[in-house]
Design a protein around this motif. Structure first.
Motif, mmCIF file in Angstrom:
data_model
loop_
_atom_site.group_PDB
_atom_site.id
_atom_site.type_symbol
_atom_site.label_atom_id
_atom_site.label_comp_id
_atom_site.label_asym_id
_atom_site.label_seq_id
_atom_site.Cartn_x
_atom_site.Cartn_y
_atom_site.Cartn_z
ATOM 1 N N GLY A 107 85.177 9.896 56.475
ATOM 2 C CA GLY A 107 85.383 8.494 56.127
ATOM 3 C C GLY A 107 84.405 8.092 55.039
ATOM 4 N N ARG A 132 84.036 4.719 52.134
ATOM 5 C CA ARG A 132 84.767 4.174 50.995
ATOM 6 C C ARG A 132 84.432 4.884 49.693
ATOM 7 N NH1 ARG A 132 88.506 2.092 47.915
ATOM 8 N NH2 ARG A 132 87.936 0.328 46.621
ATOM 9 N N ASP A 138 86.770 7.690 48.947
ATOM 10 C CA ASP A 138 88.068 7.129 48.595
ATOM 11 C C ASP A 138 88.068 6.696 47.129
ATOM 12 O OD1 ASP A 138 90.612 6.047 48.997
ATOM 13 O OD2 ASP A 138 89.792 4.081 49.535
ATOM 14 N N ASN A 143 93.297 -2.393 50.527
ATOM 15 C CA ASN A 143 92.136 -2.151 51.394
ATOM 16 C C ASN A 143 92.541 -1.780 52.824
ATOM 17 O OD1 ASN A 143 93.056 -4.638 52.081
ATOM 18 N ND2 ASN A 143 91.304 -5.758 51.243
ATOM 19 N N THR A 186 92.794 0.827 55.248
ATOM 20 C CA THR A 186 92.220 2.190 55.319
ATOM 21 C C THR A 186 93.228 3.205 55.860
ATOM 22 O OG1 THR A 186 91.214 1.512 57.387
ATOM 23 C CG2 THR A 186 89.778 1.606 55.456
ATOM 24 N N LYS A 238 94.299 6.563 53.939
ATOM 25 C CA LYS A 238 94.214 7.922 54.489
ATOM 26 C C LYS A 238 95.522 8.690 54.300
ATOM 27 C CE LYS A 238 90.177 7.579 57.180
ATOM 28 N NZ LYS A 238 89.445 7.512 58.426
#
Lengths: 219, 139
Positions: free
Chosen positions: A65, A67, A70, A131, A133, A137
């Motif tokens: 995980g 951000r 990402d 946004n 998540t 993913k």
């Protein structure tokens, strides 16, 4: 630090233009058109690095995980698509006089086209996730699957019949030493440019996050 | 929320299907990007009038250019040779001994009627300096 990078990239790009157009010898069979090769290789090199970064960052994002992974994957994919587009355009301009066509469905061109489409799809997926998540993913899963095509681009030209030349590695014809120097200068300059663009793009994404946070706290 | 999720899954499904179709279509057509002259000859007579792509080396001295711009030449794989007729844009590097790729139909009169002529580019990029050296040594 960023300023030094800017200066280095600026010098690098000027040097690479000089190397490609003036320093490198003219290829006797193809003539000046062969000089596109340096930019074609420089951009595809960057696209390859960019997609490897997307792959690794997406795995870490799913695994741990965070951000920042990402963001890294998304920004790198954007630049990868940009540079791959340049690769396709330069390749096309080169192919028209040499092969006699702008495009043909040869294995390497086909796999490259698929690669291009796959990462555009990833960009659309990731952008539409916003946004959320969970959707982000999903996009990361897609990016990992899309990566399968990247080695195919390099393998297809070697194991399948096509029109794309194999210049490097086993079975390749090789290039003159001055051409190799010009190519390395170009690849280095493109890499520097990529690093700068990536850092700037990541900053931009972080600023977007910061603005979103500020808006939330105001409401 | 569920609606959004469903939409998302459908979107991914559609994209995945489109991509697999593209991959399948691309691979199916390019699994064998071209036939060799030998493979073409092995498919006679079934190959007549079907569109194929064939590659071979241009036999030196066989390129004949008509006054109207039409081109005739022979390509070979070393053992077998076919006649090719072509009328259109010729790639810059097309010449004797260049590996050519032609698209078109193999007609019953044993002439390959090409509507596309491609030339494979060299895989070895040489410096012009070596040419000058060769020229100098011949003086």
């Amino acid at each position: 630090m960023r300023r030094i990078l800017f200066i280095l990239a600026f010098i690098g790009i000027i040097a690479s233009v000089y190397a490609a157009f003036i320093y490198a010898p003219t290829e006797p069979q193809m003539g000046h058109i062969q000089r596109i090769f340096y930019f074609h290789m420089g951009t595809v090199w960057v696209a390859t690095i960019a997609f490897i970064i997307v792959f690794i960052a997406s795995i870490i994002y799913l695994w741990k995980g965070g951000r920042k992974w990402d963001i890294l994957a998304y920004c790198s994919a954007e630049l990868g698509v940009l540079f791959l587009t340049l690769t396709i355009i330069t390749g096309s301009v080169w192919a028209k006089p040499i092969w006699g066509t702008w495009w043909t469905w040869d294995p390497q061109l086909t796999t490259t086209f698929i690669l291009w489409i796959l990462y555009i799809v990833y960009l659309v997926l990731r952008a539409s996730a916003g946004n959320d998540t969970k959707k982000a993913k999903y996009a990361a899963v897609f990016a990992i699957i899309a990566f399968i095509d990247l080695p195919l681009v390099y393998i297809s030209v070697r194991v399948m019949r096509g029109i794309s030349p194999v210049v490097f590695g086993p079975g390749g014809g090789g290039i003159a030493p001055e051409m190799m120097n010009a190519l390395l200068i170009n690849m280095a300059a493109c890499t520097l440019l990529f690093i700068i663009l990536l850092l700037e793009r990541i900053d931009l994404e972080r600023m977007k996050d910061a603005v979103a946070k500020l808006k939330l706290s105001e409401n | 929320m569920l609606k959004g999720k469903l939409k998302f899954i459908i979107a991914i499904g559609v994209i995945a299907l489109t991509v697999s179709y593209l991959v399948y279509g691309g691979v199916k057509d390019t699994m064998v990007y071209y036939l060799t002259v030998e493979e073409l000859m092995a498919q006679v007579p079934t190959v007549y009038d079907t569109k194929v792509r064939v590659s071979g080396v241009v036999v030196p001295g066989t390129i004949v250019k008509d006054t109207d711009g039409a081109l005739e030449f022979k390509i070979t794989d070393g053992s077998q040779t076919i006649d090719v007729a072509y009328d259109g844009i010729v790639p810059d590097i097309f010449a004797d001994d260049v590996e050519a790729v032609v698209e078109g139909v193999y007609a019953k009169n044993d002439v390959f009627e090409a509507d596309t002529l491609l030339a494979k580019c060299p895989t070895k990029y040489e410096s012009t300096d070596s040419l000058y050296e060769e020229k100098e040594s011949t003086y």
